[in-house]
Design a protein around this motif. Structure first.
Motif, PDB file in Angstrom:
ATOM      1  N   VAL A 193     -72.484  25.868 -46.473  1.00  0.00           N
ATOM      2  CA  VAL A 193     -71.322  25.030 -46.795  1.00  0.00           C
ATOM      3  C   VAL A 193     -70.281  25.831 -47.561  1.00  0.00           C
ATOM      4  O   VAL A 193     -69.083  25.767 -47.265  1.00  0.00           O
ATOM      5  CB  VAL A 193     -71.754  23.797 -47.617  1.00  0.00           C
ATOM      6  N   GLN A 194     -70.725  26.600 -48.533  1.00  0.00           N
ATOM      7  CA  GLN A 194     -69.799  27.393 -49.343  1.00  0.00           C
ATOM      8  C   GLN A 194     -69.063  28.426 -48.488  1.00  0.00           C
ATOM      9  O   GLN A 194     -67.853  28.636 -48.624  1.00  0.00           O
ATOM     10  CB  GLN A 194     -70.560  28.086 -50.476  1.00  0.00           C
ATOM     11  N   VAL A 254     -69.306  22.212 -53.832  1.00  0.00           N
ATOM     12  CA  VAL A 254     -70.303  22.217 -52.759  1.00  0.00           C
ATOM     13  C   VAL A 254     -71.303  21.086 -52.962  1.00  0.00           C
ATOM     14  O   VAL A 254     -71.653  20.357 -52.022  1.00  0.00           O
ATOM     15  CB  VAL A 254     -71.020  23.573 -52.701  1.00  0.00           C
ATOM     16  N   PRO A 301     -76.517  24.768 -48.984  1.00  0.00           N
ATOM     17  CA  PRO A 301     -75.344  25.012 -49.832  1.00  0.00           C
ATOM     18  C   PRO A 301     -74.666  26.349 -49.559  1.00  0.00           C
ATOM     19  O   PRO A 301     -73.443  26.460 -49.665  1.00  0.00           O
ATOM     20  CB  PRO A 301     -75.909  24.948 -51.259  1.00  0.00           C
TER      21      PRO A 301
END
Length: 594
Positions: A91-92, A222, A88
């Motif tokens: 991705v963020q 996300v 995560p």
């Protein structure tokens, strides 16, 4: 390939591979290396860093301006690869930087497009969009719209009434997009004529030395990506070929021409057009995979799957793997960077679970060499303006910028989704066919043009001003529209409450409309009748379908409906061809008698 050779030819990639963050920072700061250099496996340093799950190297590359919107040869973006890692934080980071770079690109691109348009002749044109499908249930709910385009100097106005989808419903309204260019800046306005409101944004050429502060993506955004499949849809252009359509029979066959909006056009077919949808699920938990199957695998899609070519690949998938490895095949750097080494299907990154669907189409083009607009100078800049926030315009641009034959594409048919085609027709050029407010058609020495009133680009003073423009983000997976289209309700010709949705009929759930008391079988009958036309069911549907047995699955019932509808279309096509042959025969006989 020796280590020294790799380090010399791919210095940034080498440091990323070994995650030497401090050295990477120093090397990039020298400003002598290409941040977007592609390695033998098609990856930029950033793409490689993300695939290997190297967060710190990724942070350094992004800070120095590496392209977060990059796409590799397999049509996977940096964001796709970050989601594939299941991390995560990664991705963020990528999502935030990608949105920032998209905004900067748009800020630079729009003023340049308007400046380019300023140098071309003024015009007015209408672009009619019609959506159609060979699936009758989908075809009935496909809408149409006419984009009206005014261009004067560096000012452009585009009107539309089809706004998109929201909550499985076609959004209709009256909306104008106005672009006004001045030296180095552009004003973008989105005008909502229904609410009498206008969103305004002033865009200046971005200062790349000042990083843009963007909002950090929410945890919910996300999480939504990490619990959904990774999907990319693209038109494979490698095998496309254009062929001139023929008309007539036997020795009378000749190149086909048709008149479109008063212009004589040559008709071409684009063969070997392949629409490819690739889906990856390696980042999903088993629970998320099951949930996605229930949502995505509808009875209609199961039927459509018969016409699709499915290819499923599991790269080095091993049920014994209990922890995430970003180099599960233990590929050495020397082998990875040596283009002559065949990895035999092995790759770095998390083992992929990928499914590919390929649907073949035939696109059609109606080309006119005498059309009074320039595709490159006048039309493509308009399409570029809209492509930033409209996935359909992006698909259109990808298609018409191929090496098409000479002439202006007055009419185009292209695939949008597996079951949905778009037909775009240009017409009413210079308002010659129908008068248009604030446009004066001018004819000088047989050459037509027009004058556009500058008031066209002004917003009524009574409209409320609401600050920054309300531009919707371009969907990463624009085939979400297909999901909405499949579930879109079929409304009968009765009252507002007297309706049944296709989704409800197939899933045998209670309809959302209140006061609807028909039983489940009757719902299905109505959906079937709707797909075959506005006729009484008894006239067109056999008794065994009108009263479906409980033993028949929903998929079998749907298959019967589609087969009957397809047969009806085949009969109509056969009759049309027979009439054409008879006409050709009559023409031939009449010439022989003379």
């Amino acid at each position: 390939m020796a280590s020294k050779t790799v380090e010399r030819d791919f210095p940034l990639h080498w440091l990323v591979w070994h995650n030497e963050v401090e050295k990477l920072d120093v090397e990039i700061a020298k400003n002598i290396h290409d941040l977007e250099l592609v390695d033998p496996r098609g990856r930029t340093p950033l793409m490689l860093s993300v695939t290997l799950g190297n967060i710190e190297s990724t942070r350094v590359l992004l800070r120095h301006g590496a392209n977060a919107t990059a796409e590799n040869g397999a049509y996977w973006t940096v964001l796709h690869e970050s989601v594939g890692t299941g991390d995560p934080e990664l991705v963020q980071m990528i999502l935030q930087c990608r949105d920032c770079q998209r905004y900067n690109k748009r800020t630079v691109g729009v003023p340049e497009l308007l400046q380019k348009l300023k140098e071309s002749p003024d015009f007015y044109v209408e672009m009619k969009w019609e959506f159609a499908s060979w699936v009758p249930l989908v075809s009935r709910m496909c809408p149409s719209d006419t984009y009206k385009v005014w261009k004067s100097g560096s000012n452009v106005r585009i009107d539309t009434t089809l706004l998109g989808f929201d909550n499985m419903t076609w959004q209709r309204g009256s909306r104008s997009y106005i672009f006004k260019g001045t030296a180095g800046t552009a004003t973008v306005m989105e005008v909502d004529h229904d609410q009498k409101e206008v969103y305004t944004e002033v865009m200046r050429l971005a200062d790349v030395t000042q990083p843009l502060q963007t909002t950090r993506p929410s945890e919910e955004a996300v999480a939504a990506r990490l619990t959904s499949p990774i999907v990319t849809t693209f038109i494979d252009t490698d095998k496309i070929s254009f062929e001139r359509n023929k008309s007539g029979i036997w020795g009378w066959r000749s190149d086909k021409t048709e008149f479109v909006n008063g212009y004589e056009c040559k008709v071409f077919s684009a063969s070997n057009v392949e629409l490819v949808t690739k889906t990856r699920t390696e980042h999903l938990s088993q629970q998320d995979k099951e949930k996605c199957k229930k949502v995505i695998k509808t009875p209609l899609e199961s039927f459509l799957g018969v016409a699709e070519e499915h290819t499923k690949t599991n790269s080095m998938s091993n049920g014994s793997i209990t922890s995430v490895s970003y180099n599960p095949c233990d590929i050495s750097a020397e082998d990875y960077f040596n283009k002559y080494v065949d990895l035999e299907g092995r790759d770095i990154g998390r083992p992929k679970e990928q499914t590919t669907k390929t649907q073949k189409f035939r696109g059609t083009l109606w080309l006119c060499e005498a059309f009074p607009l320039s595709l490159q100078e006048q039309v493509i800049p308009i399409i570029d303006l809209m492509a930033a926030s409209n996935a359909h315009f992006k698909k259109l641009r990808d298609f018409i910028t191929l090496q098409i034959p000479a002439g202006f594409p007055v009419k185009i048919e292209i695939p949008i989704f597996h079951v949905l085609n778009a037909r775009i027709t240009f017409g009413n050029i210079f308002a010659m066919n129908q008068p248009v407010e604030m446009v004066t058609c001018v004819g000088e020495e047989g050459k037509m043009s027009c004058v556009v009133n500058e008031a066209c680009f002004e917003v009524p003073p009574t409209y409320g001003r609401l600050g920054d423009a309300h531009h919707e983000r371009l969907h990463d997976e624009d085939d979400e529209l297909l999901q909405f289209a499949i579930q879109q309700s079929l409304v009968d010709a009765g009252s507002e409450n007297d309706q049944v949705t296709f989704w409800e009929a197939l899933n045998r759930t209670q309809p959302s409309a209140t006061g609807f008391g028909e039983d489940e079988d009757r719902q299905l009958q109505r959906a079937i009748a709707e797909s075959l036309g506005k006729m009484e069911p008894a006239e067109i549907i056999p008794t065994d379908i009108l009263q479906p047995s409980r033993s028949l699955s929903e998929e079998d019932q749907m298959r019967l409906v589609l087969e009957m509808s397809q047969q009806e279309q085949d009969d109509a096509e056969r009759q049309r061809k027979q009439e054409e042959e008879e006409l050709e025969m009559i023409l031939k006989l009449s010439l022989m008698e003379k």
